[in-house]
Write an enzyme that holds these catalytic residues in place. Structure first.
Site, PDB file in Angstrom:
ATOM      1  CG  ASP A  10      -1.832   1.231   1.293  1.00 56.82           C
ATOM      2  OD1 ASP A  10      -2.320   1.646   0.218  1.00 56.82           O
ATOM      3  OD2 ASP A  10      -2.052   1.793   2.379  1.00 56.82           O
ATOM      4  CB  SER A  11       0.246   4.745  -0.789  1.00 60.10           C
ATOM      5  OG  SER A  11      -0.934   4.931  -0.020  1.00 60.10           O
ATOM      6  CE1 TYR A  42       2.971   5.629  -3.116  1.00 58.55           C
ATOM      7  CE2 TYR A  42       1.857   3.887  -4.335  1.00 58.55           C
ATOM      8  CZ  TYR A  42       2.953   4.336  -3.637  1.00 58.55           C
ATOM      9  OH  TYR A  42       4.025   3.491  -3.465  1.00 58.55           O
ATOM     10  N   GLY A  43      -2.574   9.256  -3.938  1.00 61.57           N
ATOM     11  CA  GLY A  43      -3.846   9.614  -4.563  1.00 61.57           C
ATOM     12  C   GLY A  43      -3.906  10.953  -5.271  1.00 61.57           C
ATOM     13  CB  CYS A  73      -3.041   0.846  -2.620  1.00 60.85           C
ATOM     14  SG  CYS A  73      -3.033   2.586  -3.060  1.00 60.85           S
ATOM     15  CG  ASN A  74      -9.447   1.255  -3.089  1.00 60.88           C
ATOM     16  OD1 ASN A  74     -10.422   0.655  -3.532  1.00 60.88           O
ATOM     17  ND2 ASN A  74      -9.088   1.168  -1.817  1.00 60.88           N
ATOM     18  CB  THR A  75      -4.541   5.239  -5.419  1.00 55.96           C
ATOM     19  OG1 THR A  75      -5.402   5.833  -4.457  1.00 55.96           O
ATOM     20  CG2 THR A  75      -4.006   6.278  -6.362  1.00 55.96           C
ATOM     21  CD  GLU A 152       0.077   6.922   5.824  1.00 48.66           C
ATOM     22  OE1 GLU A 152       1.223   6.931   6.307  1.00 48.66           O
ATOM     23  OE2 GLU A 152      -0.455   5.895   5.345  1.00 48.66           O
ATOM     24  CB  CYS A 184      -9.271   5.187   0.143  1.00 54.14           C
ATOM     25  SG  CYS A 184      -7.631   5.564   0.803  1.00 54.14           S
ATOM     26  CB  THR A 185      -6.772   0.182   1.858  1.00 56.98           C
ATOM     27  OG1 THR A 185      -5.618   0.900   1.410  1.00 56.98           O
ATOM     28  CG2 THR A 185      -7.245  -0.781   0.791  1.00 56.98           C
ATOM     29  CG  HIS A 186      -4.922   5.275   4.118  1.00 59.27           C
ATOM     30  ND1 HIS A 186      -4.369   4.668   3.023  1.00 59.27           N
ATOM     31  CD2 HIS A 186      -3.877   5.756   4.848  1.00 59.27           C
ATOM     32  CE1 HIS A 186      -3.053   4.780   3.084  1.00 59.27           C
ATOM     33  NE2 HIS A 186      -2.724   5.433   4.189  1.00 59.27           N
TER      34      HIS A 186
END
Ligand code: DGL
Length: 276
Positions: A10-11, A42-43, A73-75, A152, A184-186
């Site tokens: 993931d980012s 990244y998005g 990561c979706n992005t 983050e 978004c995985t966040h």
């Protein structure tokens, strides 16, 4: 090969939501995780840069001998999944198709909201994935670029995060959605606050659960399930702050995790060029 770890990238810390489901559904499997927090988010970056970061991370995981790649990561999934499937000769899974599938199963009024990074929303990947299976779904996509920074930084308490989240989700008022994809995985790390903002009548979709189910099917179908008797030895690597990652990881995974620092660009001029 079947006893090698599953490579997850993931980012940043968001991919831990997918690891947590892999642990729950596949407790014998071993995970090698790379979180590229040094370059997160990244998005908001151009697609070429997202691809360059993602492939560097995936190449690294493949060099370590992983048996499967999960782009958590979706992005990165939106930009890279198809190329990645051509590039590697091991299975590569993303998080968008599983999320779309779970949303179709959950909605009863066929009105589905989607939140994600600017890149994921602009890619139109979720509406495409939803309409591939169900043409009658009406979609309401909204980019929420501020959420990743909150996560983050570990800002997931309502007192601090609720005003930002409520403001970002204002667009859904009057849309009458009954399902909201956390694209978004966040975002699952903000799920309680998101639920507060959209109200109890909206089902939140966290694609992690469905993604882990895909991992499980692919491993079983390819006779790749881990058979080793030894307990799995999970490895977490981050290019960002190790302490912060360990804090968020411990909270999300429910037990302390050993985290190491590693940057796939270290010593490489490209990391300067990327402004890192
Ligand atoms: N967790 C990532 C996603 O699922 C993106 C966060 C970011 O780097 O912008 O889209």
């Amino acid at each position: 090969m079947r006893n090698q770890p599953i490579g997850v990238m993931d980012s940043g810390v968001g991919g831990l939501t997918v690891v947590s489901e892999i642990w729950r559904q596949l407790p014998r499997e071993e995970v090698l995780f790379y979180g590229d927090s040094a370059r997160c988010p990244y998005g908001d970056r151009p697609a070429a840069e997202i691809a360059s970061f993602t492939f560097r991370a995936l190449d690294f995981l493949v060099e370590q001998g992983v048996k499967m790649l999960v782009i958590a990561c979706n992005t990165a999934t939106a930009v890279c999944l198809e190329w990645a499937r051509e590039r590697y000769d091991i299975p590569v899974l993303g998080v968008i198709a599983p999320g779309a599938r779970a949303a179709i199963a959950a909605t009863t009024n066929q009105r589905v909201g989607i939140i994600g990074t600017r890149t994921t929303i602009a890619s139109n990947s979720y509406p495409r994935a939803l309409h591939l299976t169900h043409r009658g779904i009406e979609t309401f996509p909204v980019a929420c670029p501020l959420f990743v920074a909150l996560v983050e930084q570990g800002i997931t308490a309502a007192a601090e995060a609720l005003p930002v989240v409520t403001e970002s989700l204002r667009e859904f008022s009057g849309a009458n959605i009954d399902t909201l994809i956390l694209g978004c995985t966040h975002y699952p790390l903000l799920a309680e606050i998101i639920q507060q903002a959209v109200g109890p009548g909206v089902t939140l979709i966290n694609s992690a659960e469905e993604t882990a189910r895909d991992v499980s099917f692919v491993l079983a179908d390819n006779q790749m399930t881990r058979t080793h008797a030894a307990k799995p030895n999970h490895v977490f690597l981050t290019s960002g702050d190790v302490g912060k990652f360990a804090d968020i990881g411990g909270k999300w995974l429910g037990k302390p995790v050993q985290v190491g620092y590693y940057d796939v660009w270290e010593g490489d001029e490209r990391s300067d060029a990327a402004g890192v």
